[in-house]
Motif scaffolding. Structure first.
Motif, PDB file in Angstrom:
ATOM      1  N   PHE A 234       6.416   3.236 -10.128  1.00 23.33           N
ATOM      2  CA  PHE A 234       6.571   2.434  -8.907  1.00 23.33           C
ATOM      3  C   PHE A 234       7.296   1.150  -9.284  1.00 23.33           C
ATOM      4  N   PHE A 239      13.153   0.017  -2.445  1.00 25.41           N
ATOM      5  CA  PHE A 239      11.868  -0.410  -1.896  1.00 25.41           C
ATOM      6  C   PHE A 239      11.924  -1.900  -1.575  1.00 25.41           C
ATOM      7  N   LYS A 270      -2.241  -1.187  -1.485  1.00 25.14           N
ATOM      8  CA  LYS A 270      -1.039  -0.581  -0.910  1.00 25.14           C
ATOM      9  C   LYS A 270      -0.250   0.208  -1.960  1.00 25.14           C
ATOM     10  N   THR A 271      -0.109  -0.356  -3.134  1.00 22.92           N
ATOM     11  CA  THR A 271       0.596   0.348  -4.211  1.00 22.92           C
ATOM     12  C   THR A 271      -0.178   1.589  -4.625  1.00 22.92           C
ATOM     13  N   ALA A 274       0.409   4.242  -2.121  1.00 26.00           N
ATOM     14  CA  ALA A 274       1.762   4.797  -2.244  1.00 26.00           C
ATOM     15  C   ALA A 274       1.843   5.765  -3.421  1.00 26.00           C
ATOM     16  N   ARG A 278       2.593   9.847  -3.187  1.00 22.34           N
ATOM     17  CA  ARG A 278       3.705  10.475  -3.918  1.00 22.34           C
ATOM     18  C   ARG A 278       3.202  11.513  -4.925  1.00 22.34           C
TER      19      ARG A 278
END
Length: 373
Positions: A234, A239, A270-271, A274, A278
């Motif tokens: 990430f 992004f 939030k990360t 995500a 994924r």
């Protein structure tokens, strides 16, 4: 010629004796070897003699002629300035000085990772097969007082790479000083646009020094050595987020077949969501993390996916969001996950062998081994 050669031999022998006599103390306290001082002394010591002689003349002339004392003092100031200039000049000679690691028993390690305790900031040193990498470097103050001194203590004379996780000044504010110390370091910078003035100033510095940082995104990987590989999980390319902590790099480091380490920086819920969306492979033996500005990170879903044996987390009493909550610490205990909170352990050192690894806190001395149940 004979007189000059005799003076050179005498000066060299005195310089060598002084260097050899002071070397053990310099090594012990400063972890420094300065072979260039053998030559610098041949220039500096004669000037220092005149400094002492003129100082004595200044003392003797003071009761008789104040204006003559002023002349002597100004001459001494000029000579002292000259000495400092000569010392700085010799210090710039490549190979003239280098740092050595504190003596210890030889270790056959695949990798060694030191997580420094910088409060809300971060700096992680990775050593593997002679390569030295730094993930973040703290702010100006912490780099000068902690990170630089640590690198000297560790005998690091050359950095292989510097990875900057995100635009937080507490993580990258010391980069300008680091580039002065290690001008040839390879830089990996987070390309995600942010509102950090420190980060923008740093990017201008890169342009001025013609440094072209590698801009990696999710899916990219890079090698730290033959047996150690880093995978970027990430952020994805293109992004964007208004919050720097939500842009931070998440890096998974594979240390041979023995272990994997997940570097979360200051990433929050939030990360983590995500990454889970994924379907990223988060399985790791060790998680190294900071605290998100919201105070929310390390969710149950994330812990289920990562399944770490050990978590090394920064923690400080103020502000509140930088402190590990008792509830979260209790949840880790219920899951059987060992927590090294750096407000108690200080810096933490991880040593990776081919089939095992161990972690040790600097302050407490507590050790956790991969064999622990």
């Amino acid at each position: 010629m004979h007189a000059g050669f005799d003076w050179l031999c005498r000066g060299s022998s005195v310089s060598l004796a002084a260097w050899a006599g002071s070397l053990p103390l310099v090594l012990w306290y400063f972890h420094l070897v300065t072979p260039i001082s053998l030559f610098a002394n041949l220039v500096v010591v004669p000037i220092a003699f005149f400094v002492i002689a003129i100082a004595l003349l200044s003392l003797l002339s003071a009761p008789l002629s104040p204006w003559l004392t002023v002349i002597f003092n100004n001459a001494n100031w000029a000579l002292a300035t000259l000495v400092i200039g000569v010392v700085h000049l010799f210090a710039q000679i490549p190979g003239g000085h280098f740092y050595v690691e504190q003596p210890h028993w030889p270790e056959k390690l695949v990798a060694k990772i030191t997580v420094l305790d910088l409060g809300a900031g971060a700096a992680v040193h990775l050593q593997t097969e002679g390569a030295n990498w730094l993930f973040d470097c703290g702010n100006d103050r912490s780099y000068e007082r902690v990170v630089r001194e640590y690198l000297h203590w560790a005998g690091v004379n050359r950095l292989s790479g510097l990875l900057l996780t995100h635009g937080d000044a507490l993580h990258l504010g010391g980069t300008a000083q680091l580039l002065d110390d290690f001008p040839r370091v390879r830089v990996l910078d987070n390309p995600t646009p942010d509102r950090s003035t420190i980060h923008r100033r740093l990017q201008r510095l890169f342009q001025e020094r013609e440094i072209k940082p590698a801009a990696l995104a999710a899916g990219n990987s890079f090698r730290l050595s033959r047996e150690v590989t880093a995978q970027v999980l990430f952020p994805p390319r293109s992004f964007s987020s208004p919050v720097a902590d939500d842009q931070a790099y998440v890096i998974r480091v594979l240390v041979g077949p023995a272990a994997s380490i997940l570097f979360m920086s200051d990433a929050g819920i939030k990360t983590e969501q995500a990454l889970l969306a994924r379907h990223s492979d988060l399985r790791s033996d060790v998680v190294i993390k900071g605290q998100h500005h919201s105070g929310e990170s390390g969710s149950e879903a994330f812990l289920d996916a990562a399944s770490p044996r050990l978590i090394i987390a920064s923690s400080r009493d103020f502000p509140d969001h930088e402190r590990i909550s008792d509830t979260w610490a209790g949840e880790l205990q219920n899951r059987g996950i060992k927590l090294f909170r750096q407000d108690e352990t200080g810096a933490v050192t991880l040593r990776f062998h081919h089939n095992s690894w161990e972690a040790q806190g600097y302050v407490t001395g507590e050790t956790f081994c991969s064999a622990n149940q």
